[in-house]
Design a protein around this motif. Structure first.
Motif, PDB file in Angstrom:
ATOM      1  N   GLU A  89       0.830  -1.207   0.000  1.00  0.00           N
ATOM      2  CA  GLU A  89       0.000   0.000   0.000  1.00  0.00           C
ATOM      3  C   GLU A  89       0.864   1.257   0.000  1.00  0.00           C
ATOM      4  OE1 GLU A  89      -3.183   0.117   2.889  1.00  0.00           O
ATOM      5  OE2 GLU A  89      -3.663  -1.983   2.521  1.00  0.00           O
ATOM      6  N   LEU A  90       1.940   1.238   0.774  1.00  0.00           N
ATOM      7  CA  LEU A  90       2.840   2.394   0.798  1.00  0.00           C
ATOM      8  C   LEU A  90       3.499   2.591  -0.565  1.00  0.00           C
ATOM      9  CD1 LEU A  90       4.437   2.008   4.337  1.00  0.00           C
ATOM     10  CD2 LEU A  90       2.939   3.875   3.558  1.00  0.00           C
ATOM     11  N   SER A  91       3.779   1.500  -1.267  1.00  0.00           N
ATOM     12  CA  SER A  91       4.324   1.597  -2.630  1.00  0.00           C
ATOM     13  C   SER A  91       3.341   2.324  -3.538  1.00  0.00           C
ATOM     14  CB  SER A  91       4.617   0.209  -3.203  1.00  0.00           C
ATOM     15  OG  SER A  91       5.681  -0.393  -2.542  1.00  0.00           O
ATOM     16  N   GLU A  92       2.072   1.970  -3.410  1.00  0.00           N
ATOM     17  CA  GLU A  92       1.050   2.605  -4.246  1.00  0.00           C
ATOM     18  C   GLU A  92       0.892   4.085  -3.907  1.00  0.00           C
ATOM     19  OE1 GLU A  92      -2.449   0.195  -3.736  1.00  0.00           O
ATOM     20  OE2 GLU A  92      -1.717  -1.334  -5.129  1.00  0.00           O
ATOM     21  N   ILE A  93       0.973   4.427  -2.640  1.00  0.00           N
ATOM     22  CA  ILE A  93       0.813   5.821  -2.216  1.00  0.00           C
ATOM     23  C   ILE A  93       2.000   6.671  -2.655  1.00  0.00           C
ATOM     24  CG2 ILE A  93       0.751   7.346  -0.194  1.00  0.00           C
ATOM     25  CD1 ILE A  93      -0.883   5.094   1.210  1.00  0.00           C
ATOM     26  N   THR A  94       3.205   6.130  -2.502  1.00  0.00           N
ATOM     27  CA  THR A  94       4.419   6.913  -2.740  1.00  0.00           C
ATOM     28  C   THR A  94       4.972   6.782  -4.154  1.00  0.00           C
ATOM     29  OG1 THR A  94       5.894   5.131  -2.030  1.00  0.00           O
ATOM     30  CG2 THR A  94       5.111   6.671  -0.334  1.00  0.00           C
ATOM     31  N   GLY A  95       4.611   5.708  -4.858  1.00  0.00           N
ATOM     32  CA  GLY A  95       5.191   5.467  -6.166  1.00  0.00           C
ATOM     33  C   GLY A  95       6.570   4.821  -6.088  1.00  0.00           C
ATOM     34  N   LEU A  96       7.006   4.471  -4.885  1.00  0.00           N
ATOM     35  CA  LEU A  96       8.304   3.827  -4.684  1.00  0.00           C
ATOM     36  C   LEU A  96       8.147   2.309  -4.656  1.00  0.00           C
ATOM     37  CD1 LEU A  96       9.607   6.062  -1.755  1.00  0.00           C
ATOM     38  CD2 LEU A  96      10.249   6.227  -4.169  1.00  0.00           C
ATOM     39  N   GLN A  97       9.194   1.599  -4.998  1.00  0.00           N
ATOM     40  CA  GLN A  97       9.190   0.137  -4.892  1.00  0.00           C
ATOM     41  C   GLN A  97       9.554  -0.216  -3.445  1.00  0.00           C
ATOM     42  OE1 GLN A  97       8.167  -2.416  -6.716  1.00  0.00           O
ATOM     43  NE2 GLN A  97       8.836  -3.750  -5.087  1.00  0.00           N
ATOM     44  N   LEU A  98       8.563  -0.555  -2.649  1.00  0.00           N
ATOM     45  CA  LEU A  98       8.783  -0.857  -1.236  1.00  0.00           C
ATOM     46  C   LEU A  98       8.492  -2.300  -0.876  1.00  0.00           C
ATOM     47  CD1 LEU A  98       7.138   2.362   0.211  1.00  0.00           C
ATOM     48  CD2 LEU A  98       9.579   1.884   0.055  1.00  0.00           C
ATOM     49  N   ASP A  99       7.900  -3.048  -1.813  1.00  0.00           N
ATOM     50  CA  ASP A  99       7.600  -4.454  -1.513  1.00  0.00           C
ATOM     51  C   ASP A  99       8.895  -5.191  -1.241  1.00  0.00           C
ATOM     52  OD1 ASP A  99       4.692  -4.466  -2.051  1.00  0.00           O
ATOM     53  OD2 ASP A  99       5.343  -3.971  -4.090  1.00  0.00           O
ATOM     54  N   ILE A 100       8.858  -6.087  -0.260  1.00  0.00           N
ATOM     55  CA  ILE A 100      10.022  -6.884   0.071  1.00  0.00           C
ATOM     56  C   ILE A 100       9.911  -8.207  -0.665  1.00  0.00           C
ATOM     57  CG2 ILE A 100      11.216  -8.132   1.907  1.00  0.00           C
ATOM     58  CD1 ILE A 100      10.636  -5.853   3.739  1.00  0.00           C
TER      59      ILE A 100
END
Length: 120
Positions: free
Chosen positions: A106-117
């Motif tokens: 969800e944070l990836s979607e909000i920020t546009g960053l690749q945060l998935d582990i």
């Protein structure tokens, strides 16, 4: 799947500063693998003191993202640690760990960053 993050609250907290949210998300992502490992270790060792420590830490971190479902799970684990009983900790910790992955997505979607582990 229902969203974990209350985006309206998060945006209000960050005063709509997406850069701030991105910074918070990156810092959080860095802590996730170690926190998962500490949580799993505390449960595997049936160590209520370690369970209390890591669940309290996670509860605080998760509250910054207005993620009530995961804050609640961390709170359950924290209470188990305080009581010194860890019988149900495995099931709750698995739900929390799964939720951490969803939160990063969800944070990836909000920020546009690749945060998935990525799974190892």
């Amino acid at each position: 799947m229902n969203p974990l993050i209350d985006q309206k609250q998060l945006m209000r907290f960050a005063e709509s500063d997406r850069d701030l949210i991105s910074e918070m998300a990156v810092i959080f992502k860095r802590s996730v693998p170690g926190n998962k490992a500490r949580l799993q270790h505390s449960v595997a060792e049936a160590d209520p003191v370690k369970l209390l420590e890591i669940s309290h830490q996670l509860k605080g971190q998760l509250s910054y993202f207005f993620c009530a479902p995961l804050v609640s799970l961390a709170g359950e684990l924290e209470e188990m640690g305080m009581r010194g009983t860890v019988e149900d900790a495995q099931q709750v910790s698995e739900r929390l760990i799964s939720g951490l992955d969803q939160l990063l997505h969800e944070l990836s979607e909000i920020t546009g960053l690749q945060l998935d582990i990525e799974e190892e």
